[in-house]
Design an enzyme around this catalytic site. Sequence first.
Site: not given
Length: 481
Positions: A288-289, A319, A453
């Site tokens: 993941s980021c 998001t 991100n």
Amino acid sequence: MTVNDDSFTNWMHREEIAESMIPIIGKLHREQDVNVLLHSRSLVNKSVVSILKTHRFARQIAGEELSVTETMPFLKALTTLDLGPSQIDIGMLAATFRSDGRGLSVEEFTAEAVAGATGDNKIERRASRDVVLYGFGRIGRLIARLLIEKAGSGNGLRLRAIVVRKGSGQDIVKRASLLRRDSIHGQFQGTITVDEANNKIIANGNEIQVIYSDDPTTVDYTAYGIKDAILIDNTGRWRDREGLSKHLQPGIGKVVLTAPGKGDVPNIVHGVNHDTVKPDERILSCASCTTNAIVPPLKAMADEYGVLRGHVETVHSYTNDQNLLDNYHGSDRRGRSAALNMVITETGAASAVAKALPELKAPITGSSIRVPVPDVSIAILSLRLERETTREEVLDYLRNVSLASPLKRQIDFISAPDAVSSDFIGSRHASIVDAGATKVDGDNAILYLWYDNEFGYSCQVIRVVQHVSGVEYPTYPAPAV
């Protein structure tokens, strides 16, 4: 002449030098596949002001003067060498030259520092590797921008197709428009046209086939002339090996997931464990980021100070999986308006550390709060160290890591006292250490790590894809180990 006149004359002189750098950088890029960097930041296709700002930023974080007048001689020296495909950091050349002390000329020092990329040592240009994007959302479009930007730079990646579910109306026109203009990351750098008759988007001369499908098992990529491609799944719909294996259809050689992998799918954080990918591995994840943001600095701190335990709290931008206004959602809190609330939620980043950094035995816990900003997040990494240290020592160490270590493409460093989240939109690093916010008390350290991100994570994905494609070119001077 006044002081102001002196400053303006100096600025105009530096502008002139930066202007003369552009054709040299472009020629090295086009003709020899050499990507010129300045402290890990590419100078290819940059404007005069951007080149000067990059020098200014490097000067700020290095704590000493660095000007185009200092780096230009090294750039000129590169033009005299028989260079092969590589990445050459003229900022590092200038910095190491200062401390060399052997009395070598710039030309002699440069030739020695980049000897691995010259003459009989240079590597040959490799054939391009096809890439397919499965999904074309936030991450998919940014990865597309990066692939198009890098086309012809020698990294050997070529975006051939995107696979999406067909929408109503002018589907391909709308998708091209979303690639052309982005509310956060701005305009696409170049031109985009649409060939509706053949379902193609043409971006800076790159023909991208749009394939409509909702079932990966139904696509034969060889029908589009695609061979041994790397497919990047940015939908997150499948996370385990069984699901991702559906992508291994004719024309696809490897599958890379832009989300944490489940089960035995390797979670790869470039700069930390990308060298562990087995050549025959066909399915892998870029984690993941947030995992990409915390693992590199966590590794850096563990290598130098040892880590007994840690906790990460991420303050994360909202998001697409959240609701714009209150509405039904499978997750309790994510159904509440993302634009109006801070939303407590979970993060898998802490548990993913074990996959990316298995040698770290310290327990790491984590949690997350989504906040009403569209991009850029911050991870607050609280660590209990094996030995006591000071704030000054930690900051000096992390500054050096960001400049001259194998993690310099992952970790950035900023000392600006007024930095806020929007300052890091477009950052290509996995995380940025905020010096002013760092806290150290004996064996306790708290790091504040900014990260884009979306874009920074997309850059990490591209680095992994370059690596598994065998087209990741070496960087000179080689970073200190």
